[in-house]
Motif scaffolding. Structure first.
Motif, PDB file in Angstrom:
ATOM      1  N   ALA A  21     -28.840  -7.171   9.891  1.00  0.00           N
ATOM      2  CA  ALA A  21     -27.890  -6.051   9.894  1.00  0.00           C
ATOM      3  C   ALA A  21     -28.594  -4.734  10.217  1.00  0.00           C
ATOM      4  O   ALA A  21     -28.080  -3.919  10.997  1.00  0.00           O
ATOM      5  N   LEU A  22     -29.771  -4.524   9.641  1.00  0.00           N
ATOM      6  CA  LEU A  22     -30.530  -3.305   9.940  1.00  0.00           C
ATOM      7  C   LEU A  22     -30.945  -3.280  11.411  1.00  0.00           C
ATOM      8  O   LEU A  22     -30.907  -2.222  12.047  1.00  0.00           O
ATOM      9  N   ALA A  23     -31.308  -4.432  11.952  1.00  0.00           N
ATOM     10  CA  ALA A  23     -31.668  -4.495  13.366  1.00  0.00           C
ATOM     11  C   ALA A  23     -30.466  -4.179  14.258  1.00  0.00           C
ATOM     12  O   ALA A  23     -30.615  -3.502  15.289  1.00  0.00           O
ATOM     13  N   LEU A  24     -29.286  -4.643  13.869  1.00  0.00           N
ATOM     14  CA  LEU A  24     -28.079  -4.326  14.643  1.00  0.00           C
ATOM     15  C   LEU A  24     -27.809  -2.829  14.635  1.00  0.00           C
ATOM     16  O   LEU A  24     -27.469  -2.244  15.668  1.00  0.00           O
ATOM     17  N   LEU A  25     -27.959  -2.202  13.472  1.00  0.00           N
ATOM     18  CA  LEU A  25     -27.782  -0.751  13.398  1.00  0.00           C
ATOM     19  C   LEU A  25     -28.809  -0.044  14.276  1.00  0.00           C
ATOM     20  O   LEU A  25     -28.471   0.895  15.015  1.00  0.00           O
ATOM     21  N   ALA A  26     -30.049  -0.487  14.221  1.00  0.00           N
ATOM     22  CA  ALA A  26     -31.105   0.117  15.038  1.00  0.00           C
ATOM     23  C   ALA A  26     -30.799  -0.021  16.522  1.00  0.00           C
ATOM     24  O   ALA A  26     -30.974   0.927  17.296  1.00  0.00           O
ATOM     25  N   GLN A  27     -30.323  -1.191  16.924  1.00  0.00           N
ATOM     26  CA  GLN A  27     -29.960  -1.404  18.330  1.00  0.00           C
ATOM     27  C   GLN A  27     -28.836  -0.462  18.737  1.00  0.00           C
ATOM     28  O   GLN A  27     -28.864   0.130  19.820  1.00  0.00           O
ATOM     29  N   ALA A  28     -27.843  -0.317  17.879  1.00  0.00           N
ATOM     30  CA  ALA A  28     -26.716   0.577  18.184  1.00  0.00           C
ATOM     31  C   ALA A  28     -27.181   2.023  18.324  1.00  0.00           C
ATOM     32  O   ALA A  28     -26.593   2.799  19.072  1.00  0.00           O
ATOM     33  N   LEU A  29     -28.235   2.368  17.609  1.00  0.00           N
ATOM     34  CA  LEU A  29     -28.781   3.729  17.662  1.00  0.00           C
ATOM     35  C   LEU A  29     -29.798   3.899  18.790  1.00  0.00           C
ATOM     36  O   LEU A  29     -30.413   4.947  18.908  1.00  0.00           O
TER      37      LEU A  29
END
Length: 164
Positions: free
Chosen positions: A147-155
């Protein structure tokens, strides 16, 4: 694992606030973000919606979706992420719903986790990851990291399906 401090800094630089909608992780994503001092200017809120009633009451997940696809589905993850976005001051929301174990079934095995990522002005994205029967604690930890990686990718911190 994605560095939560770097993730928060990226959101801060973009002027974005984050919300979470969690089921099988029980607030662990929110905890990872709020462990960082000063996170309150970026992290808006977290919804821990472990039961189907909570998913419906707090996030607006439809009974039709829950009945047709179940709690562990991309359809539910989508509605969870979109509900968190709609019910917060955030512009970016991640959701997680899955089977941490023990248990599961042939249709929905232990370690299957569905993720949603909703962002203002962009289509909601969903994906399912089968972590396998790693044990409850490890499935939950892997789900937080993902989930943190998905947020990072979105950012825009890393490439990948959710990048942008």
């Amino acid at each position: 694992m994605t560095d939560p401090a770097a993730l928060l800094q990226a959101a801060r630089q973009k002027g974005l606030r984050i919300a979470t909608a969690e089921s099988c992780t029980g607030g662990m994503i929110s905890a990872a973000l709020t462990d960082i001092a000063g996170s309150s200017d970026v992290f808006d809120r977290g919804f821990v919606t472990y039961s189907n009633a909570a998913k419906s009451d707090m996030l607006g997940v439809s009974q039709t979706t829950l009945g047709a696809f179940g709690a562990v589905s991309e359809e539910t993850a989508r509605e969870m992420a979109e509900g968190a976005l709609a019910r917060s001051a955030a512009q970016l929301a991640v959701s997680v719903t899955g089977i941490a174990g023990p248990g599961g079934s042939d249709f929905k095995p232990e370690g299957r986790v569905c993720f949603g990522l909703a962002q203002s002005g962009r289509p909601t994205r969903c994906e399912t990851v089968d972590f396998g029967p790693l044990g409850r604690a490890n499935v939950r930890k892997a789900s937080v990291a993902h989930a943190l990686a998905l947020l990072a990718q979105a950012l825009g911190q890393t490439g990948g399906q959710f990048g942008g």
